[in-house]
Design an enzyme around this catalytic site. Structure first.
Site, PDB file in Angstrom:
ATOM      1  CG  ASP A   1      34.305  41.918  52.889  1.00  0.00           C
ATOM      2  OD1 ASP A   1      33.089  42.176  52.788  1.00  0.00           O
ATOM      3  OD2 ASP A   1      35.111  42.132  51.987  1.00  0.00           O
TER       4      ASP A   1
ATOM      5  CD  GLU B   1      36.951  50.517  51.383  1.00  0.00           C
ATOM      6  OE1 GLU B   1      38.191  50.644  51.199  1.00  0.00           O
ATOM      7  OE2 GLU B   1      36.343  49.451  51.200  1.00  0.00           O
TER       8      GLU B   1
HETATM    9  C1  DGY Z   1      36.596  43.048  48.467  1.00  0.00           C
HETATM   10  O1  DGY Z   1      37.145  42.650  47.440  1.00  0.00           O
HETATM   11  O2  DGY Z   1      37.181  43.600  49.394  1.00  0.00           O
HETATM   12  C2  DGY Z   1      35.154  42.947  48.575  1.00  0.00           C
HETATM   13  O3  DGY Z   1      34.666  43.323  49.791  1.00  0.00           O
HETATM   14  C3  DGY Z   1      34.609  41.645  48.122  1.00  0.00           C
HETATM   15  O4  DGY Z   1      33.603  42.029  47.332  1.00  0.00           O
END
Ligand code: DGY
Length: 429
Positions: free
Chosen positions: A163, A392
């Site tokens: 992201d 994570e």
């Molecule tokens: C989040 O919400 O962090 C995701 O990466 C988007 O799917």
């Protein structure tokens, strides 16, 4: 290293996050089904419940769009704990979904699952049905996201899975923030805000979602109008590997049309990967299709490229680059090198180590026989879960656990490492 205990813990996490027909990545932070999380998690299930592994993919593909896209989130049950929720996406699907996609690792996962079936006859029909859906998704990429090179672009950073990578910083300046409706983030109430993307980035993520929604989720228009269009080598490598896997499975199941179409697509894309190679950086680089220039940022997407069967010389050079990264970090592989100014040890994809990427890189390095680097990657991965739990992601210098905890795909990767890389773990280097 305690194999038995680690495996028990990993399986318990997968069971805990199992919602019957799909798994949530982790309780709270991600309360729905995520596309590539599910595919990678199915690999973990395959070692103790092959039927459940197939179900994970079947549930995902039940929400494939008519045009072939497989969305990145399936909102099976209402849950207020996540933003952006269904009221923001408004994609008008039978089961609500997001409107963008994610790295297409399903083809690879499906082929692996079928290889692992002890009674293939029992699973052949299910594998065939999934193969048809996977192939439809691959064709969707070719139809909607490829240019003449065959390489595909992402239109939103969330599609890459990485992201807030440094790779997107420049292109993201083109994405406006004006007009975005005020919103309240929910991720920062579940995870440390210092480990997550910034508010500025979130406004841009949401601007893109609102823009695509205003286009009626017409994928043709989205691909033309998005101000963010990046060719990510890691994403493309995953698609290439999945296309080769689909060809292999199709061959086994006698689906000759899918076999030849998949081979043609994978081979064309693979030769075009050379366009993304940078000798200077010793890795592949992203390419910005809007500004028409390479993205000179050495993030992990360019190392993940070895997941595709790229030439041996490239694999070797990438292995050297990873060794260099490993000289300044305790744990491989940092998502951005610690020697770079933008490195941020604990912030999502701007530094942290992710076990899923470690796994795919190790899979790729195998084809080049890079045993020493593979050994370090897999032992570092197991060291991380043993010292910091099934997080994570992790700080590459301190091993700090980050983001969500008891994470499904981290558990799945531990199961994969112990089963698929057992000799690499025991080998003394
Ligand atoms: C989040 O919400 O962090 C995701 O990466 C988007 O799917």
């Amino acid at each position: 290293m305690n194999r038995t205990k680690d495996l028990q813990k990993a399986e318990a996490i997968m069971r805990k996050n199992d919602r019957g027909r799909y798994t949530v990545p982790t309780h709270g932070l991600y309360p729905f089904q995520w596309n590539w999380d599910s595919c990678l998690s199915s690999l973990g299930f395959s070692h103790f419940d092959i039927d459940r592994a197939f179900v994970e993919l079947e549930t995902l593909f039940a929400s494939q769009w008519n045009d072939g896209m497989v969305p990145h989130i399936i909102f099976h049950e209402p849950d207020d704990g996540y933003f952006p929720n269904t009221d923001v996406w408004q994609t008008d699907q039978p089961v609500p979904t997001s409107g963008i996609t994610q790295p297409p690792v399903a083809g690879f996962a499906l082929c692996e699952l079928y290889k692992r079936c002890t009674n293939k006859a029992l699973f052949a029909d299910r594998a065939r049905a999934l193969l048809v859906s996977v192939h439809k998704w691959h064709q969707w990429f070719a139809n909607y996201r490829a240019d003449a090179s065959g390489l595909v672009a992402i239109v939103h950073p969330w599609e890459s899975g990485r992201d807030n990578s440094v790779d997107w910083d420049r292109a993201f300046e083109r994405v406006p923030t004006e007009g975005v409706k005020p919103f309240v983030r929910r991720d920062t109430s579940h995870a440390n805000p210092d480990h997550r993307p910034t508010d500025e980035q979130y406004k841009r993520y949401i601007w893109l979602v609102e823009k695509f929604r205003s286009l009626g989720w017409d994928n043709r228009e989205i691909a033309i109008q998005s101000p963010f269009q990046i060719v990510d080598p890691g994403f493309n490598a995953i698609l290439i590997r999945s296309c080769f896997a689909a060809a292999e499975l199709a061959g086994e199941l006698g689906e000759s049309e899918i076999q030849s179409a998949s081979m043609t697509m994978a081979s064309a894309m693979l030769s075009s990967m050379e366009l993304l190679w940078s000798e200077e950086f010793g890795q592949y680089l992203c390419f910005d299709r809007v500004s028409n220039e390479p993205v000179n940022s050495p993030s992990i997407g360019g190392l993940l490229a070895v997941f595709a069967p790229v030439p041996q010389a490239r694999i070797h050079r990438v292995a050297q680059t990873i060794e260099t990264i490993g000289q300044t970090t305790r744990y491989l592989v940092a998502s951005h090198p610690s020697t770079e100014a933008e490195f941020d040890e604990l912030r999502y994809w701007r530094g942290p180590v992710w076990l899923i990427v470690n796994y795919m890189i190790a899979q790729g390095l195998r084809a080049g026989g890079e045993d020493k680097v593979i050994h370090r990657i897999v032992t570092d991965s197991i060291d991380l879960i043993e010292t910091s739990g099934f997080a994570e992601y992790y700080g590459p210098i301190t091993g700090t656990p980050c983001g969500g905890d008891t994470f499904t795909w981290t558990a799945a990767m531990v199961i994969e490492f112990f089963n698929q890389f057992d000799s690499d773990l025991s080998q003394a280097c």
